[in-house]
Design a protein around this motif. Structure first.
Motif, mmCIF file in Angstrom:
data_model
loop_
_atom_site.group_PDB
_atom_site.id
_atom_site.type_symbol
_atom_site.label_atom_id
_atom_site.label_comp_id
_atom_site.label_asym_id
_atom_site.label_seq_id
_atom_site.Cartn_x
_atom_site.Cartn_y
_atom_site.Cartn_z
ATOM 1 N N MET A 1 51.695 -16.384 36.768
ATOM 2 C CA MET A 1 52.117 -15.087 36.550
ATOM 3 C C MET A 1 53.431 -15.029 36.121
ATOM 4 O O MET A 1 54.344 -15.910 36.606
ATOM 5 C CB MET A 1 51.888 -14.267 37.966
ATOM 6 N N ILE A 2 53.821 -14.196 34.965
ATOM 7 C CA ILE A 2 55.233 -14.182 34.659
ATOM 8 C C ILE A 2 55.921 -13.284 35.503
ATOM 9 O O ILE A 2 55.572 -12.085 35.581
ATOM 10 C CB ILE A 2 55.244 -14.198 33.235
ATOM 11 N N ILE A 3 57.267 -13.584 35.779
ATOM 12 C CA ILE A 3 58.056 -12.738 36.481
ATOM 13 C C ILE A 3 59.235 -12.392 35.893
ATOM 14 O O ILE A 3 59.764 -13.169 35.400
ATOM 15 C CB ILE A 3 58.472 -13.279 37.909
ATOM 16 N N TYR A 4 59.720 -11.201 35.331
ATOM 17 C CA TYR A 4 61.004 -10.576 34.609
ATOM 18 C C TYR A 4 62.100 -10.567 35.642
ATOM 19 O O TYR A 4 62.039 -9.751 36.647
ATOM 20 C CB TYR A 4 60.386 -9.644 33.816
ATOM 21 N N LYS A 5 63.167 -11.123 35.288
ATOM 22 C CA LYS A 5 64.147 -11.412 36.117
ATOM 23 C C LYS A 5 65.512 -10.179 35.935
ATOM 24 O O LYS A 5 66.240 -10.763 35.151
ATOM 25 C CB LYS A 5 64.722 -12.718 36.223
ATOM 26 N N ASP A 6 65.120 -8.947 36.274
ATOM 27 C CA ASP A 6 66.097 -8.053 35.896
ATOM 28 C C ASP A 6 66.670 -7.860 34.496
ATOM 29 O O ASP A 6 67.825 -7.808 34.229
ATOM 30 C CB ASP A 6 67.258 -8.095 37.004
ATOM 31 N N ILE A 7 65.553 -8.081 33.695
ATOM 32 C CA ILE A 7 65.899 -7.835 32.098
ATOM 33 C C ILE A 7 66.852 -6.728 31.889
ATOM 34 O O ILE A 7 67.757 -6.719 31.100
ATOM 35 C CB ILE A 7 64.672 -7.984 31.426
ATOM 36 N N LEU A 8 66.387 -5.381 32.365
ATOM 37 C CA LEU A 8 67.165 -4.343 32.063
ATOM 38 C C LEU A 8 68.627 -4.468 32.320
ATOM 39 O O LEU A 8 69.548 -3.692 31.683
ATOM 40 C CB LEU A 8 66.458 -2.865 32.197
ATOM 41 N N GLN A 9 68.758 -4.972 33.607
ATOM 42 C CA GLN A 9 70.183 -5.023 34.100
ATOM 43 C C GLN A 9 71.083 -6.164 33.402
ATOM 44 O O GLN A 9 72.248 -5.876 32.937
ATOM 45 C CB GLN A 9 70.209 -5.589 35.596
ATOM 46 N N LYS A 10 70.369 -7.323 33.024
ATOM 47 C CA LYS A 10 71.059 -7.962 32.191
ATOM 48 C C LYS A 10 71.454 -7.643 30.812
ATOM 49 O O LYS A 10 72.571 -7.693 30.122
ATOM 50 C CB LYS A 10 70.276 -9.427 31.787
ATOM 51 N N ASN A 51 68.945 -13.379 22.778
ATOM 52 C CA ASN A 51 69.921 -13.247 21.488
ATOM 53 C C ASN A 51 70.927 -11.885 21.992
ATOM 54 O O ASN A 51 72.118 -12.196 21.904
ATOM 55 C CB ASN A 51 69.445 -12.907 20.262
ATOM 56 N N LEU A 52 70.339 -10.978 22.476
ATOM 57 C CA LEU A 52 71.275 -9.865 22.787
ATOM 58 C C LEU A 52 72.151 -10.162 24.250
ATOM 59 O O LEU A 52 73.309 -9.797 24.222
ATOM 60 C CB LEU A 52 70.375 -8.545 23.169
ATOM 61 N N THR A 53 71.537 -10.899 25.246
ATOM 62 C CA THR A 53 72.232 -11.084 26.182
ATOM 63 C C THR A 53 73.035 -12.387 26.443
ATOM 64 O O THR A 53 73.754 -12.531 27.465
ATOM 65 C CB THR A 53 71.285 -11.144 27.598
ATOM 66 N N GLY A 54 72.469 -13.213 25.647
ATOM 67 C CA GLY A 54 73.156 -14.742 25.616
ATOM 68 C C GLY A 54 72.448 -15.538 26.797
ATOM 69 O O GLY A 54 72.943 -16.661 26.969
ATOM 70 N N GLU A 58 64.919 -19.029 30.747
ATOM 71 C CA GLU A 58 64.610 -19.279 32.021
ATOM 72 C C GLU A 58 65.520 -18.350 32.903
ATOM 73 O O GLU A 58 65.333 -18.246 34.105
ATOM 74 C CB GLU A 58 64.721 -20.776 32.511
ATOM 75 N N GLU A 59 66.323 -17.718 32.504
ATOM 76 C CA GLU A 59 67.346 -16.802 33.081
ATOM 77 C C GLU A 59 66.644 -15.363 33.156
ATOM 78 O O GLU A 59 67.169 -14.822 33.761
ATOM 79 C CB GLU A 59 68.749 -16.693 32.192
ATOM 80 N N ILE A 60 65.705 -15.299 32.269
ATOM 81 C CA ILE A 60 65.163 -13.912 32.156
ATOM 82 C C ILE A 60 63.773 -13.725 32.682
ATOM 83 O O ILE A 60 63.423 -12.726 33.136
ATOM 84 C CB ILE A 60 65.195 -13.384 31.002
ATOM 85 N N ILE A 61 62.946 -14.892 32.657
ATOM 86 C CA ILE A 61 61.781 -15.179 33.141
ATOM 87 C C ILE A 61 61.394 -16.031 33.924
ATOM 88 O O ILE A 61 62.072 -17.355 34.054
ATOM 89 C CB ILE A 61 60.729 -15.054 32.038
ATOM 90 N N GLU A 62 60.286 -16.061 34.987
ATOM 91 C CA GLU A 62 60.186 -17.115 35.873
ATOM 92 C C GLU A 62 58.693 -17.148 35.733
ATOM 93 O O GLU A 62 57.905 -16.365 35.621
ATOM 94 C CB GLU A 62 60.553 -16.845 37.133
ATOM 95 N N HIS A 63 58.012 -18.387 35.989
ATOM 96 C CA HIS A 63 56.535 -18.600 36.078
ATOM 97 C C HIS A 63 56.388 -18.953 37.428
ATOM 98 O O HIS A 63 56.788 -19.798 38.122
ATOM 99 C CB HIS A 63 56.056 -19.652 35.143
ATOM 100 N N LYS A 64 55.297 -17.921 38.138
ATOM 101 C CA LYS A 64 54.754 -18.200 39.398
ATOM 102 C C LYS A 64 53.276 -18.722 39.371
ATOM 103 O O LYS A 64 52.571 -18.009 38.763
ATOM 104 C CB LYS A 64 55.043 -16.967 40.324
#
Length: 68
Positions: A1-10, A51-54, A58-64
Motif C-alpha cells: 500500500m502507498i501512503i501519502y505523507k501530508d502532501i497538501l501540507q508540504k 518539483n513544486l515542493t523540492g 520518499e519524502e512524500i510517499i511511503e510503501h507499506k
C-alpha cells in the motif's frame, strides 16, 4: 500500500495553497480530491509535486507492505 505523507501540507509550506494550485492549473481538482482522500495518484503527479515542493519522492510517499 502507498501512503501519502501530508502532501497538501508540504505544498502549502512551499507556497502552494489549493487556491493557487487551481488558479495556476498546476493540479486538477480531481487530483486534489484524490490527495485529500489518500487515493492513488499518477507518477506524473508525484513528479509535479516533487518539483513544486523540492521534496524527494520518499519524502512524500511511503510503501507499506502486507506485513507492516
Amino acid at each position: 500500500m502507498i501512503i501519502y505523507k501530508d502532501i497538501l501540507q508540504k505544498l502549502k509550506d512551499a507556497g502552494y495553497n489549493t487556491s493557487r494550485i487551481r488558479k495556476e492549473k498546476l493540479l486538477s481538482e480531481g487530483t486534489l480530491q484524490r490527495l485529500r482522500e489518500g487515493r492513488p495518484i499518477t507518477t506524473e503527479t508525484i513528479d509535479i509535486i516533487c518539483n513544486l515542493t523540492g521534496c524527494r519522492v520518499e519524502e512524500i510517499i511511503e510503501h507499506k507492505g502486507f506485513g507492516n
